[in-house]
Design an enzyme around this catalytic site. Structure first.
Site, PDB file in Angstrom:
ATOM      1  N   GLU A  15     -22.641  33.859 -22.166  1.00 37.95           N
ATOM      2  CA  GLU A  15     -23.981  33.268 -22.272  1.00 37.95           C
ATOM      3  C   GLU A  15     -24.767  33.821 -23.451  1.00 37.95           C
ATOM      4  OE1 GLU A  15     -25.691  32.295 -18.594  1.00 37.95           O
ATOM      5  OE2 GLU A  15     -27.754  32.601 -19.237  1.00 37.95           O
ATOM      6  N   ASP A 123     -23.364  33.720 -17.273  1.00 38.32           N
ATOM      7  CA  ASP A 123     -23.956  34.504 -16.172  1.00 38.32           C
ATOM      8  C   ASP A 123     -23.674  33.800 -14.849  1.00 38.32           C
ATOM      9  OD1 ASP A 123     -24.928  36.056 -18.170  1.00 38.32           O
ATOM     10  OD2 ASP A 123     -27.054  35.671 -17.783  1.00 38.32           O
ATOM     11  N   ASP A 125     -25.147  32.796 -12.248  1.00 44.26           N
ATOM     12  CA  ASP A 125     -26.258  32.228 -11.481  1.00 44.26           C
ATOM     13  C   ASP A 125     -26.279  30.723 -11.745  1.00 44.26           C
ATOM     14  OD1 ASP A 125     -27.231  32.019 -14.065  1.00 44.26           O
ATOM     15  OD2 ASP A 125     -28.583  33.735 -13.869  1.00 44.26           O
ATOM     16  N   TYR A 341     -30.491  45.501 -20.897  1.00 50.70           N
ATOM     17  CA  TYR A 341     -30.982  44.120 -20.910  1.00 50.70           C
ATOM     18  C   TYR A 341     -32.294  44.001 -20.127  1.00 50.70           C
ATOM     19  CZ  TYR A 341     -30.651  39.047 -20.744  1.00 50.70           C
ATOM     20  OH  TYR A 341     -30.889  37.717 -20.890  1.00 50.70           O
ATOM     21  N   CYS A 803     -80.888  39.891 -15.180  1.00 44.57           N
ATOM     22  CA  CYS A 803     -80.257  40.889 -14.333  1.00 44.57           C
ATOM     23  C   CYS A 803     -80.765  42.253 -14.733  1.00 44.57           C
ATOM     24  CB  CYS A 803     -78.734  40.820 -14.500  1.00 44.57           C
ATOM     25  SG  CYS A 803     -77.884  42.185 -13.721  1.00 44.57           S
ATOM     26  N   CYS A 806     -77.463  44.449 -16.122  1.00 48.19           N
ATOM     27  CA  CYS A 806     -76.788  44.218 -17.396  1.00 48.19           C
ATOM     28  C   CYS A 806     -77.590  43.356 -18.342  1.00 48.19           C
ATOM     29  CB  CYS A 806     -75.408  43.603 -17.152  1.00 48.19           C
ATOM     30  SG  CYS A 806     -75.516  41.883 -16.606  1.00 48.19           S
ATOM     31  N   CYS A 828     -76.100  38.102 -10.271  1.00 48.82           N
ATOM     32  CA  CYS A 828     -75.824  38.073 -11.702  1.00 48.82           C
ATOM     33  C   CYS A 828     -74.549  37.281 -11.970  1.00 48.82           C
ATOM     34  CB  CYS A 828     -75.680  39.484 -12.244  1.00 48.82           C
ATOM     35  SG  CYS A 828     -75.411  39.482 -14.016  1.00 48.82           S
ATOM     36  N   CYS A 833     -70.271  42.095 -13.393  1.00 43.70           N
ATOM     37  CA  CYS A 833     -71.541  42.637 -12.889  1.00 43.70           C
ATOM     38  C   CYS A 833     -71.759  42.073 -11.494  1.00 43.70           C
ATOM     39  CB  CYS A 833     -72.699  42.229 -13.787  1.00 43.70           C
ATOM     40  SG  CYS A 833     -74.286  42.853 -13.190  1.00 43.70           S
TER      41      CYS A 833
END
Length: 901
Positions: A15, A123, A125, A341, A803, A806, A828, A833
């Site tokens: 592969e 591979d 799979d 790998y 706010c 902040c 806020c 925040c």
DNA sequence: GCAAGGTC
């Protein structure tokens, strides 16, 4: 099998180049092996002699690089406007070799022409099996007499490889079919929905947040959309969180040996009265009795061996590296031979791996070399065989170092970091767990239980090398069972519940992994795709939020009732793929049912496209062309526009069926009153409202859709838009409107006209309706229970107060919790925040600088009886309760100015 | 110009 001792030529195909090399090296025993170039520069050809079951063979070992072919539509369907997207569910598809794979194809053709056998080393799979059939197709096309065999192997180690070549099997058609089905479904669904939603929405809206939106592609994919769904779902959870106040009793005891903090074993209570009663009982009888002292040895275990997802998650957590970048760096380290790998599911080492040899390599490293030394010293007792994570892809080992390096000159900081992570992780895996001695002390005060615990670390073991993890510990004084003492402090503290955090990259990977979205090799691609498509953004802490675009798309499909953004669809497909690979369902059967369902879904989604329009309209302006086309008819006059005082306001119906009364002065005046979404018919009458001014304001005869309004409302209603009509207001609140609100904050709004700016100032900043102000807004006063309404009102929230934490803006909302139902609060909107403040505490304040002080104890104290002086601590000092977050007694946590610090 | 899956 023998053909009289004559040697045959065998083409072996792996592969990837690295597997071809390993297989060739093992089989040739590194003797008499020749290497030559193929047509593709990456895929070399190895040649040597070998004998398979007594048959002398001239072995040619080469490779592909993953799939050689890809699936696409016939040319006639490739262009976007070539066909109805729905036709893509049946349009003919074919496998083609793309341009960049043509040289690999040519090598296979040339080599197979002169071979008798083809042995497939792909591979083991499903994808590998499918690639095997691609190779078979290419090779048999030029040599039909090839004998085709499959080599099955679970690791690139000598015994496996020799055994596998002596026991060749048939390729597994079922496995390959499963992938064929997956490919076809992905292509058809992806292409049809992508074309549909791109062509539908791109030109209809000003998607200003993405810069040039003309080339924007609004892609849909069965992996990218569920991934987006995870981000949006969490974002909604955060947005809809309503802070709830809770109460806890805390106890401290300071002695000569130090301080012990005892936590209430009830945790915390949401019922204030109940908490106070218990607290009073404790205060009246504050003596503490030690009921239990428990000492235990505790272990903290090293992580499992490293697989791809874990590597990505840890690199994100420890170094804030994106998963995509992590894989790029890991690939480079792998290519240069430093790590194994990097795309592997496997998180347990095979019993045959020589783990000591891997440690041995690291002995000379200046930083962790001495740790490696200790590991190999049997006297140290530090060695422990690694744990088994329970995953094995049968193709690759866990990620581990394969070559020593003190750091290379051409490495970036990230190469250093990632190599260090792989090495330290490996060393940690073969180490003993950390050992700690834990002491837990339980006490009883007036029948209430409290507990404190401390920990002393006895042996750090793996933590010595795995600097990314720590194990906190604190020492507490010695207590004996039956011992009595008087606490130094006993306080009733308040706190508020917090929303969950936005999803981090590590969280997102976990969600995908759990739901089976993507594979270890592709998950980072899906995350990157969301960023590239402007569906999500990532902040500095690697936390994801949807963009307006991403949220609108999910909202649109959600409103249709489709779970296209949920992982279920992929899971179902995965289930079917498994059935195909096991032979219990045929590929044709699965393709037929799945595509039939998806096509029905597609047709339905197209019928319901208004839902997508509506959702997009929440965030984006309609492009001018579309808006004008959309509103047909000039309409009949309802009243003089009260904003511009120059033009009349007329009743109109937009193309998507929603009614509105808008100013004919558009675009100079953009005054508009949107009517409830449940209106099916609306007609102006000659009646004039008696109470609303300036007269005349014509009454409108409405007809509502029965199924969309509550049973206690009439379908027919003679209403007024001047502000006097409660029924109209209630139905607007219940059903929502067809309004199209401009994009909020994130995008540019600089192009708005002055008229629009003025008209906005006179609208309610919460719901954008005229006729009332924020304070009287019906959708603020009621606790909206319909989730979409609630979501919208969140987005609708305009800057109301700055706010105080902040400086960003807060929106006004309504609590829906047991204790505070209907109570308004400001929260806020800034990311990260969590500031919020109750609106009534602002009302009761004197304004200006006094506001913040009035948020806390005093205003709530007035509301529920004076709390401030009732309690006295055991040390004689008055206790008024204190802030859970910073300890300051002048306020409670929900008003803490430092709560985000 | 569209998907997701291999891998370089």
């Amino acid at each position: 099998m023998s053909n009289g001792g004559r040697s045959i030529s065998v083409l072996n195909v792996a592969e990837k180049p690295s597997v071809a090399k390993s297989v060739a090296t093992i089989l040739s025993r590194n003797q008499g092996m020749r290497v030559r170039e193929g047509r593709s520069r990456y895929n070399k050809i190895f040649e040597f002699n070998y004998s398979i079951r007594g048959q002398p063979c001239r072995m040619l070992v080469t490779s592909v690089t993953g799939h050689v072919m890809e699936l696409d539509f016939d040319d006639r369907y490739r262009k976007w406007y070539s066909c109805d997207p729905a036709a893509l569910f049946e349009a003919p598809v074919r496998k083609i070799v793309p341009q960049d794979k043509l040289d690999i194809k040519r090598t296979l053709e040339e080599e197979s022409r002169r071979c008798q056998w083809l042995v497939l080393w792909l591979d083991c799979d499903r994808e590998g099996e499918n690639i095997a059939f691609e190779v078979i197709d290419i090779c048999t096309a030029v040599n039909q007499r090839l004998t085709i065999k499959r080599a099955r192997f679970s690791a690139l180690i000598e015994r496996e490889i020799h055994e596998s070549v002596q026991n060749l099997v048939e390729p597994n058609q079922w496995f390959a079919h499963a992938v064929d089905a997956r490919q076809e479904i992905d292509l058809r669904i992806g292409a049809s929905f992508t074309r549909f939603q791109t062509m539908l929405l791109r030109d209809a809206f000003v998607i200003d947040s993405v810069g040039d939106d003309r080339n924007l592609v609004l892609s849909y994919g069965p992996c990218q959309f569920p991934t987006l769904g995870f981000v949006v779902e969490r974002y909604w959870e955060v947005q809809s969180h309503e802070p709830e106040e809770f109460w806890a009793i805390n106890c401290n005891h300071r002695s000569e040996e130090g301080l012990a903090t005892f936590n209430w074993m009830r945790g915390h209570l949401f019922d204030y009265t109940c908490a106070v009663i218990i607290y009073e009982m404790c205060i009246q009888e504050p003596s503490a009795t030690v009921t239990k002292v428990r000492q235990q040895e505790k272990y903290k275990y090293p992580p499992h061996p490293l697989n791809t997802i874990e590597l990505e998650k840890r690199a994100s957590r420890y170094f804030r590296m994106s998963s995509e970048h992590t894989m790029k760096v890991a690939e480079e380290l792998y290519q240069a031979g430093f790590i194994s790998y990097p795309r592997t599911e496997t998180d347990s080492f095979s019993a045959r791996t020589n783990l000591q040899a891997i440690v041995q390599e690291q002995l000379e490293h200046p930083v962790w070399g001495s740790y490696a030394q200790q590991l190999l010293d049997p006297g140290s007792g530090l060695w422990r065989n690694p744990s088994n994570g329970g995953h094995d892809d049968k193709a690759h080992p866990p990620i581990h170092p394969t070559k020593f390096s003190p750091g290379e000159n051409n490495w970036s900081q990230d190469h250093h970091k990632l190599y260090e992570l792989v090495v330290r992780h490996f060393l940690a895996c073969v180490s003993q767990p950390a050992v700690g001695a834990e002491t837990t002390v339980e006490i009883d005060i007036a029948g209430e239980q409290f507990a404190a615990s401390g920990r002393v670390i006895i042996a750090k073991n793996y933590l010595d090398v795995y600097r990314f993890e720590s194990w906190g510990g604190s020492v507490i004084p010695t207590y004996l069972p039956g011992q009595q003492f008087v606490p130094t402090t006993l306080t009733l503290d308040s706190g508020v519940t917090r929303p969950p955090p936005l999803l981090s990259e590590a969280d997102l990977l976990s969600c995908m992994d759990k739901a089976g979205i993507g594979t270890d090799a592709t998950m980072h691609d899906h995350i990157k795709k969301l960023l590239d498509r402007f569906y999500v953004t990532k902040d500095q802490n690697t936390r994801f939020s949807p963009t307006n675009l991403g949220e609108a798309l999910v909202m649109g499909y959600d409103d249709m009732g489709y779970k296209l953004w949920k992982p279920n669809l992929r899971s179902m497909m995965e289930f079917d793929m498994k059935a195909v690979s096991e032979g219990s369902k045929s590929k044709t059967e699965v393709l037929q049912t799945c595509l039939q369902q998806m096509k029905a879904c597609f047709i339905d989604a197209r019928l319901n496209k208004e839902k997508l329009f509506e959702a997009m309209s929440v965030f984006f302006d309609r492009s001018n062309r579309s808006v004008r086309e959309d509103q047909h008819g000039t309409g009949e006059v309802v009243r003089l526009c009260q904003l511009c005082n120059q033009s009349n306001m007329v009743l109109k119906q937009s193309r998507d069926g929603n009614f509105m009364v808008s100013c004919l002065g558009y675009p100079l005046c953009r005054n508009v009153v949107w009517l409830p979404g449940s209106v099916s018919e609306a007609a102006i009458t000659s009646s004039v409202c008696n109470s609303c001014t300036p007269r005349p304001i014509h009454m409108i005869q409405f007809k509502f859709r029965r199924s969309e309004i509550p049973p206690n409302y009439n379908v027919d209603h003679l209403g007024c838009i001047g502000g006097c009509d409660d029924i109209l207001r209630q139905l607007t609140e219940i059903c929502g409107t067809g309004s199209r609100m401009p994009a909020r904050g994130r995008g540019s709004t600089q192009s708005q006209s002055t008229a629009q700016t003025i008209s906005r100032q006179q609208m309610c900043t919460n719901c954008r309706q005229t006729g009332h102000s924020l304070g009287d807004c019906p959708s603020v006063v009621s606790a909206a229970s319909h989730s979409r309404t609630r979501r919208r009102s969140t987005h609708d929230g305009e800057a109301s107060v700055p706010c105080s934490t902040c400086g960003a803006s807060c929106t006004v909302r309504t609590a829906n919790t047991a204790n505070n139902r209907g109570r308004k609060f400001y929260s806020c909107q800034a990311q990260g925040c969590n500031f919020f403040v109750w609106a009534d505490s602002l009302d009761s304040g004197t304004g200006g600088g006094g506001r913040r002080d009035s948020n806390g104890v005093s205003s709530r104290g007035r509301g529920r009886g004076s709390r401030g002086s009732t309690f006295v601590s055991v040390t004689g000092e008055p206790v008024t309760g204190r802030c859970f977050a910073c300890g300051d007694p002048s306020h409670f946590a929900n008003a803490c100015p430092n709560r985000n610090a």
